[in-house]
Design a protein around this motif. Structure first.
Motif, PDB file in Angstrom:
ATOM      1  N   MET A 176      65.961   1.911  53.030  1.00 32.92           N
ATOM      2  CA  MET A 176      65.611   0.804  52.158  1.00 32.92           C
ATOM      3  C   MET A 176      65.367  -0.414  53.044  1.00 32.92           C
ATOM      4  N   THR A 201      65.798  14.023  47.186  1.00 29.73           N
ATOM      5  CA  THR A 201      64.833  12.933  47.171  1.00 29.73           C
ATOM      6  C   THR A 201      63.442  13.497  47.360  1.00 29.73           C
ATOM      7  N   ILE A 207      66.251   8.703  40.140  1.00 29.76           N
ATOM      8  CA  ILE A 207      66.245   7.289  40.506  1.00 29.76           C
ATOM      9  C   ILE A 207      65.035   7.052  41.392  1.00 29.76           C
ATOM     10  N   ARG A 208      64.150   6.221  40.916  1.00 27.99           N
ATOM     11  CA  ARG A 208      62.942   5.894  41.673  1.00 27.99           C
ATOM     12  C   ARG A 208      63.163   4.556  42.373  1.00 27.99           C
ATOM     13  N   ILE A 209      62.909   4.514  43.671  1.00 30.14           N
ATOM     14  CA  ILE A 209      63.050   3.305  44.478  1.00 30.14           C
ATOM     15  C   ILE A 209      61.651   2.941  44.938  1.00 30.14           C
ATOM     16  N   LEU A 229      72.806  -3.249  43.564  1.00 32.91           N
ATOM     17  CA  LEU A 229      72.702  -1.808  43.783  1.00 32.91           C
ATOM     18  C   LEU A 229      73.977  -1.105  43.350  1.00 32.91           C
ATOM     19  N   ARG A 248      62.535  -2.310  43.265  1.00 30.53           N
ATOM     20  CA  ARG A 248      62.907  -2.020  41.887  1.00 30.53           C
ATOM     21  C   ARG A 248      63.478  -0.603  41.861  1.00 30.53           C
ATOM     22  N   LEU A 249      64.653  -0.457  41.253  1.00 39.58           N
ATOM     23  CA  LEU A 249      65.279   0.842  41.063  1.00 39.58           C
ATOM     24  C   LEU A 249      65.222   1.170  39.584  1.00 39.58           C
ATOM     25  N   THR A 250      64.673   2.330  39.270  1.00 37.97           N
ATOM     26  CA  THR A 250      64.554   2.761  37.886  1.00 37.97           C
ATOM     27  C   THR A 250      65.136   4.154  37.773  1.00 37.97           C
ATOM     28  N   SER A 251      66.056   4.301  36.838  1.00 38.38           N
ATOM     29  CA  SER A 251      66.691   5.587  36.591  1.00 38.38           C
ATOM     30  C   SER A 251      66.234   6.111  35.242  1.00 38.38           C
ATOM     31  N   GLN A 280      67.277   0.054  34.729  1.00 39.81           N
ATOM     32  CA  GLN A 280      66.424  -0.535  35.766  1.00 39.81           C
ATOM     33  C   GLN A 280      67.073  -1.785  36.330  1.00 39.81           C
TER      34      GLN A 280
END
Length: 138
Positions: free
Chosen positions: A49, A5, A97-99, A60, A86-89, A77
């Motif tokens: 989170m 991370t 994976i951006r949280i 999730l 928002r979770l974007t892969s 996403q």
């Protein structure tokens, strides 16, 4: 696990050691708390989170499960509206994976990213499923 991370201020990767999920009532509502236990240069760290509703936890889990499919799109996403995340892969072989907070989210959430291989995301998906199931049954 082979997951790392990073935060926007500090792009040095963290190695994800474990994921903890706890179920705690708050204001008469049952919420889940997801915490990533990490390490960088043998220094422990934690990334948390915001509290998740069971709906968000289901979203999730579905998001992570979608990433385990070999033919998943390059970008996946999902929004967790109750948590304001928002979770974007992005990527297939190596996934990031951006949280991050939703644009109108309450609170001050510092975004972070998890980078992993396909094998790492499969391990993470199994671990997350197990921990969510334990919280659900507990």
């Amino acid at each position: 696990m082979n997951i790392a991370t990073s935060t926007p201020e500090d792009l040095l990767p963290y190695e994800l050691l474990d994921v903890q999920v706890q179920s705690r009532p708050q204001a008469g509502q049952s919420l889940l708390w997801v915490q990533f236990l990490c390490s960088r240069n043998n220094q422990p760290d934690q990334k948390k989170m915001p509290p998740l509703t069971w709906f968000d936890a289901n979203q999730l889990q579905q998001f992570v499960q979608q990433l385990t499919i070999d033919s998943h799109p390059e970008k996946v996403q999902v929004d967790l509206p109750d948590a304001g995340l928002r979770l974007t892969s992005t990527g297939v072989a190596d996934t990031t994976i951006r949280i991050e907070p939703l644009p109108k989210a309450k609170g001050n959430f510092v975004p972070f990213a998890i980078r992993t291989s396909g094998v790492g995301i499969r391990r993470y998906a199994r671990l997350l499923y197990q921990r969510l199931w334990e919280a659900f049954c507990g």
